[in-house]
Design a protein around this motif. Structure first.
Motif, PDB file in Angstrom:
ATOM      1  N   GLN A 457       0.812  -1.210   0.000  1.00 60.29           N
ATOM      2  CA  GLN A 457       0.000   0.000   0.000  1.00 60.29           C
ATOM      3  C   GLN A 457       0.853   1.271   0.000  1.00 60.29           C
ATOM      4  N   ASN A 458       2.095   1.175   0.417  1.00 63.13           N
ATOM      5  CA  ASN A 458       2.966   2.346   0.476  1.00 63.13           C
ATOM      6  C   ASN A 458       4.033   2.327  -0.616  1.00 63.13           C
ATOM      7  N   ARG A 459       3.836   1.491  -1.609  1.00 64.16           N
ATOM      8  CA  ARG A 459       4.778   1.404  -2.723  1.00 64.16           C
ATOM      9  C   ARG A 459       4.189   2.121  -3.933  1.00 64.16           C
ATOM     10  N   PRO A 460       4.952   3.028  -4.584  1.00 65.78           N
ATOM     11  CA  PRO A 460       4.423   3.722  -5.774  1.00 65.78           C
ATOM     12  C   PRO A 460       3.990   2.729  -6.843  1.00 65.78           C
ATOM     13  N   HIS A 461       2.833   2.999  -7.408  1.00 67.57           N
ATOM     14  CA  HIS A 461       2.243   2.117  -8.425  1.00 67.57           C
ATOM     15  C   HIS A 461       2.268   2.832  -9.767  1.00 67.57           C
ATOM     16  N   ALA A 462       2.782   2.142 -10.789  1.00 70.68           N
ATOM     17  CA  ALA A 462       2.916   2.760 -12.112  1.00 70.68           C
ATOM     18  C   ALA A 462       1.568   3.122 -12.712  1.00 70.68           C
ATOM     19  N   GLY A 463       0.490   2.473 -12.300  1.00 72.14           N
ATOM     20  CA  GLY A 463      -0.825   2.772 -12.850  1.00 72.14           C
ATOM     21  C   GLY A 463      -1.546   3.903 -12.149  1.00 72.14           C
ATOM     22  N   LEU A 464      -0.933   4.493 -11.134  1.00 76.63           N
ATOM     23  CA  LEU A 464      -1.553   5.594 -10.388  1.00 76.63           C
ATOM     24  C   LEU A 464      -0.743   6.858 -10.621  1.00 76.63           C
ATOM     25  N   ARG A 465      -1.163   7.646 -11.574  1.00 82.29           N
ATOM     26  CA  ARG A 465      -0.461   8.886 -11.902  1.00 82.29           C
ATOM     27  C   ARG A 465      -1.477  10.012 -12.031  1.00 82.29           C
ATOM     28  N   ASP A 466      -1.117  11.147 -11.500  1.00 84.88           N
ATOM     29  CA  ASP A 466      -1.961  12.335 -11.611  1.00 84.88           C
ATOM     30  C   ASP A 466      -1.853  12.873 -13.029  1.00 84.88           C
ATOM     31  N   PRO A 467      -2.991  13.130 -13.714  1.00 88.42           N
ATOM     32  CA  PRO A 467      -2.901  13.665 -15.076  1.00 88.42           C
ATOM     33  C   PRO A 467      -2.110  14.969 -15.169  1.00 88.42           C
ATOM     34  N   LEU A 468      -2.118  15.766 -14.095  1.00 91.00           N
ATOM     35  CA  LEU A 468      -1.371  17.015 -14.116  1.00 91.00           C
ATOM     36  C   LEU A 468       0.101  16.819 -13.766  1.00 91.00           C
ATOM     37  N   MET A 469       0.433  15.665 -13.148  1.00 90.22           N
ATOM     38  CA  MET A 469       1.817  15.348 -12.819  1.00 90.22           C
ATOM     39  C   MET A 469       2.109  13.907 -13.236  1.00 90.22           C
ATOM     40  N   PRO A 470       2.138  13.634 -14.532  1.00 84.42           N
ATOM     41  CA  PRO A 470       2.306  12.240 -14.964  1.00 84.42           C
ATOM     42  C   PRO A 470       3.669  11.661 -14.642  1.00 84.42           C
ATOM     43  N   GLY A 471       4.623  12.487 -14.290  1.00 93.66           N
ATOM     44  CA  GLY A 471       5.951  11.976 -13.970  1.00 93.66           C
ATOM     45  C   GLY A 471       6.058  11.359 -12.598  1.00 93.66           C
ATOM     46  N   LYS A 472       5.073  11.546 -11.720  1.00 91.51           N
ATOM     47  CA  LYS A 472       5.121  11.032 -10.355  1.00 91.51           C
ATOM     48  C   LYS A 472       4.045   9.967 -10.168  1.00 91.51           C
ATOM     49  N   ALA A 473       4.473   8.788  -9.749  1.00 85.24           N
ATOM     50  CA  ALA A 473       3.529   7.693  -9.469  1.00 85.24           C
ATOM     51  C   ALA A 473       3.114   7.753  -8.004  1.00 85.24           C
ATOM     52  N   LEU A 474       1.826   7.597  -7.739  1.00 86.81           N
ATOM     53  CA  LEU A 474       1.293   7.635  -6.388  1.00 86.81           C
ATOM     54  C   LEU A 474       1.244   6.232  -5.798  1.00 86.81           C
ATOM     55  N   THR A 475       1.212   6.154  -4.485  1.00 86.39           N
ATOM     56  CA  THR A 475       1.001   4.887  -3.811  1.00 86.39           C
ATOM     57  C   THR A 475      -0.504   4.636  -3.698  1.00 86.39           C
ATOM     58  N   PRO A 476      -0.942   3.389  -3.503  1.00 89.33           N
ATOM     59  CA  PRO A 476      -2.375   3.144  -3.305  1.00 89.33           C
ATOM     60  C   PRO A 476      -2.974   3.932  -2.148  1.00 89.33           C
ATOM     61  N   ASN A 477      -2.233   4.091  -1.057  1.00 88.92           N
ATOM     62  CA  ASN A 477      -2.761   4.861   0.066  1.00 88.92           C
ATOM     63  C   ASN A 477      -2.896   6.338  -0.283  1.00 88.92           C
ATOM     64  N   GLU A 478      -1.924   6.894  -1.023  1.00 90.98           N
ATOM     65  CA  GLU A 478      -2.022   8.290  -1.442  1.00 90.98           C
ATOM     66  C   GLU A 478      -3.200   8.493  -2.383  1.00 90.98           C
ATOM     67  N   LYS A 479      -3.405   7.549  -3.305  1.00 89.88           N
ATOM     68  CA  LYS A 479      -4.534   7.666  -4.230  1.00 89.88           C
ATOM     69  C   LYS A 479      -5.852   7.550  -3.480  1.00 89.88           C
ATOM     70  N   TYR A 480      -5.907   6.683  -2.483  1.00 90.29           N
ATOM     71  CA  TYR A 480      -7.129   6.528  -1.685  1.00 90.29           C
ATOM     72  C   TYR A 480      -7.444   7.823  -0.949  1.00 90.29           C
ATOM     73  N   ALA A 481      -6.440   8.434  -0.316  1.00 89.20           N
ATOM     74  CA  ALA A 481      -6.671   9.672   0.421  1.00 89.20           C
ATOM     75  C   ALA A 481      -7.162  10.778  -0.507  1.00 89.20           C
ATOM     76  N   ALA A 482      -6.611  10.829  -1.721  1.00 85.94           N
ATOM     77  CA  ALA A 482      -7.020  11.871  -2.666  1.00 85.94           C
ATOM     78  C   ALA A 482      -8.440  11.645  -3.160  1.00 85.94           C
ATOM     79  N   LEU A 483      -8.798  10.394  -3.455  1.00 85.66           N
ATOM     80  CA  LEU A 483     -10.127  10.114  -3.998  1.00 85.66           C
ATOM     81  C   LEU A 483     -11.214  10.209  -2.935  1.00 85.66           C
ATOM     82  N   VAL A 484     -10.891   9.850  -1.687  1.00 87.63           N
ATOM     83  CA  VAL A 484     -11.890   9.988  -0.635  1.00 87.63           C
ATOM     84  C   VAL A 484     -12.265  11.448  -0.443  1.00 87.63           C
ATOM     85  N   ALA A 485     -11.255  12.334  -0.499  1.00 88.64           N
ATOM     86  CA  ALA A 485     -11.541  13.764  -0.372  1.00 88.64           C
ATOM     87  C   ALA A 485     -12.376  14.263  -1.542  1.00 88.64           C
ATOM     88  N   ALA A 486     -12.133  13.709  -2.743  1.00 92.06           N
ATOM     89  CA  ALA A 486     -12.884  14.169  -3.917  1.00 92.06           C
ATOM     90  C   ALA A 486     -14.272  13.534  -3.985  1.00 92.06           C
TER      91      ALA A 486
END
Length: 695
Positions: A457-486
């Motif tokens: 859950q704390n390892r960057p995942h290549a399939g989780l990238r912000d469209p505005l920052m495609p160079g940085k891969a997010l971790t599953p936990n980071e993506k979860y925190a972002a989507l829960v807020a949205a």
């Protein structure tokens, strides 16, 4: 296609809104147009250029031709040289300037402002004739039209631009026969090219007659087979060939999930690692997991000797309940130390205070294959009770659930390969004796897997990238925190009562002696007011809803249709059979007794037979002269039943404690000193004494 001008100038003729217009003026981002009826209009430049059907129809004599890069690569050198020769002359004729000097002075004889296109074509034909290359006006006009339509590639002989399919001049009937043979080879075992050649010859003889179709030579056949079977793995791995055949012919679709749990996928796969089961046998296990598409969270995963429908149903409950911290885990794996919205979740469930950093995700839609464990009534009813949309994939189409396929593959490569006892994905990759290594038990491996999932859950995942920052891969936990807020919602974990709802159910009457399920009797003092009373529910209005765990038949839960809640009823023989026992071993014991001619049998006989089965499988090979008729070791079926029962006997999820006297514990003197058997030493072999016995 026609080349576009670099600039839009005043005086250009354009096609807009289905009519021809002349560009009268350019004023900032606005364009003033005048149509054929002399009506003026003002259009925004961005709207004009993006309009459907917009086209600049200014004569090509005033357009600048942009040569495409790499259009002539791979063509014969002589054809490329000829096309470039034509390009230099045509650009000079159309623009009045040389190709290598687009901003230089205009040649007087090719000035578009002075001479018409036909006059310039006649001038160019005369120039070429004077230089010793006679070109007719018709050929020149044809080359000019092709150049305007296709660019420099249009100046190449069309026969040279045709892409060959690799079959050459081979008879089309032989090619089609070979294509049919290759198609039929998809689901068959891999054979050599000579076998395919013979099949093609027999097919041609059957369809067209012997000797009618000329057969290609050996070398030609190999080239033909390589062209026809390109990308299909016909002579390679059969597994890879079948996998490639299942891919869609068109472009891959993409499913975008905007919130956690919107779409989740579930699947099972055997792991290529040997583990020690509870009966002492060494064998592989199956991994069943569920992954969230939006966050790539591996919400839950369990290891079992074989996957059953109840495993898939209980996996939903594991995904919806907090993952507790285990002793020995690093403090950094706590949810309170992660990026997850721990503070807001704590207000909903106090169990998250001691939870690991794995989010609780409530599925909205479940995608699964059509395996028996997933299309069963148990799994479908579990989805229905939780309000989950059940979506089975198309038959034999793994691309319908690619995320779980990839995730389970990642577990195999990133986790399983590091374990002792890893036996490789095939015999070709297997070591000499992986079973001789120090192997983990299935329980220990489950604990290691749970810890690894938290780290996943704390390892960057290549399939989780912000469209505005495609160079940085997010971790599953980071993506979860972002989507829960949205998403604007927080999932609520299951309670112990909701967990019981996921268990299989029966409808039974409450008799004076209690409740009977599969020759087992369950009872509790809480059932006293309801004995011999109708429930008013169920198919007949008399039966009561009973839920049970197939992997722990020591108790059942009876729904209280009067006051609500659950009543825990304990098995009557729990004191005499303290070993946890499952539905599978119970039924297997009944079948053993039935073969011995003692069916119907009593409940106590079945319990004793089941315990004997577990003991015999757990003790391993034993020598006993007192029972020569019984096998020294249980059969393979016995060992599998025992392994599956013991593997799932220790529940690790929340349960309602039974309101009954404490069941008797095993008082066989655990920890006491056991008597040692007499040691019988082996004699040393003496050749002289052995020879004396012969005489």
């Amino acid at each position: 296609m026609p080349s576009r001008p670099r600039l839009l100038r005043a005086g250009d003729l354009v096609r807009f809104d289905g009519r021809l217009h002349t560009v009268a003026a350019l004023e900032g981002t606005a364009v003033r147009l005048v149509d054929e009826g002399q009506s003026a209009s003002v259009v925004m430049l961005a709207h004009l250029l993006s309009s459907t059907g917009f086209e600049v129809v200014t004569p090509a004599s005033v357009r600048t031709v942009v040569p495409p890069v790499g259009a002539l690569e791979g063509l014969p050198a002589r054809a490329v040289e000829r096309a470039e020769w034509w390009q230099r002359h045509l650009v000079e004729m159309l623009t009045g300037r040389p190709l290598d000097d687009p901003h230089g002075p205009v040649k007087p004889e090719y000035d578009p402002a002075v001479w018409s296109l036909r006059q310039r074509e006649l001038a160019k034909a005369a120039e070429l004739a004077a230089a010793g290359t006679a070109v007719s006006l018709t050929v020149l006009q044809d080359m000019r039209a092709r150049f305007e339509r296709e660019g420099v590639l249009g100046l190449v002989d069309p026969r040279l631009r045709t892409v060959s399919d690799g079959t050459g001049r081979t008879d089309r009937r032989a090619v089609e026969a070979l294509r049919k043979i290759v198609d039929e080879q998809t689901d068959r075992s891999t054979v050599s090219a000579q076998v395919l050649r013979r099949r093609m010859e027999r097919l041609l003889a059957a369809e067209h007659g012997p000797g009618v179709v000329p057969l290609p030579s050996r070398a030609t056949f190999y080239r033909l087979l390589s062209a026809v079977s390109s990308g299909r793995h016909t002579l390679g791995s059969a597994r890879t060939r079948r996998s490639l055949a299942k891919q869609p012919d068109g472009m891959f679709g993409q499913l975008t999930a905007a919130r956690p749990g919107e779409v989740m996928e579930i699947d099972s796969t055997p792991l290529d690692v040997l583990v020690v089961h509870d009966d002492g046998t060494v064998d592989t296990v199956e991994l069943t997991g569920i992954v969230d598409i939006a966050t790539r969270t591996l919400a839950a995963a369990v290891l079992r000797p074989s996957t059953k429908a109840v495993d898939a149903a209980l996996l939903l409950a594991r995904a919806m309940t907090p993952e507790p911290m285990r002793p020995g885990w690093a403090d950094a794996l706590r949810m309170s130390r992660s990026v997850l919205p721990h503070a807001s979740l704590m207000a909903l469930d106090e169990r998250l205070a001691q939870a690991a950093a794995v989010p609780v995700i409530v599925p909205e839609t479940i995608v699964c294959d059509r395996g028996k464990a997933y299309i069963s009534d148990t799994f479908r009813s579990a989805c229905q009770s939780l309000g989950i949309s059940f979506q089975p994939a198309h038959p034999d189409t793994p691309t319908d659930k690619p995320h779980i396929e990839k995730t389970l593959g990642s577990v195999a490569t990133m986790f399983v390969q590091h374990l002792p006892g890893y036996k490789g994905r095939s015999t070709e990759h297997r070591g000499t004796d992986p079973a001789a290594e120090a192997l983990w038990t299935i329980h220990q491996l489950q604990e290691l897997l749970q810890e690894w999932i938290v780290q996943w859950q704390n390892r960057p995942h290549a399939g989780l990238r912000d469209p505005l920052m495609p160079g940085k891969a997010l971790t599953p936990n980071e993506k979860y925190a972002a989507l829960v807020a949205a998403a604007g919602h927080v999932p609520v974990a299951l309670s112990p009562d909701e967990y019981i709802e996921l268990l299989p159910r029966h409808w039974r009457t409450i008799n004076s002696y209690g409740i009977r399920i599969n020759h087992r009797t369950y009872d509790s003092t809480e059932l006293n007011p309801f004995r011999r009373q109708p429930s008013g529910m169920g198919p007949d209005g008399r039966s009561w809803e009973v839920h049970y765990d197939p992997y722990d038949i020591s108790r059942v839960w009876v729904r209280n249709h009067r006051q609500g809640g659950w009543i825990t009823a304990v098995w009557r023989h729990l004191r005499t059979a303290p070993t946890p026992m499952g539905e599978l071993v119970w039924d297997h014991a009944r079948r053993i007794l039935a073969r011995r001619g003692t069916d119907p049998v009593s409940e106590e006989e079945i319990a004793q037979a089941a315990l004997a089965l577990l003991d015999r499988a757990s003790d391993g090979p034993q020598e006993s002269a007192a029972m020569p008729a019984e096998p020294k070791r249980g059969s393979r079926r016995d060992r599998k039943v025992a392994a599956r029962t013991r593997t799932t006997s220790a529940p690790d999820r929340p349960r309602t404690p039974p309101d009954a006297p404490e069941s008797g514990k095993d008082d066989t003197g655990e920890g006491a000193d056991n008597e040692l058997a007499d040691v019988i030493p082996l004699e040393i072999f003496d050749a002289r004494k052995e020879a004396e016995r012969w005489w």
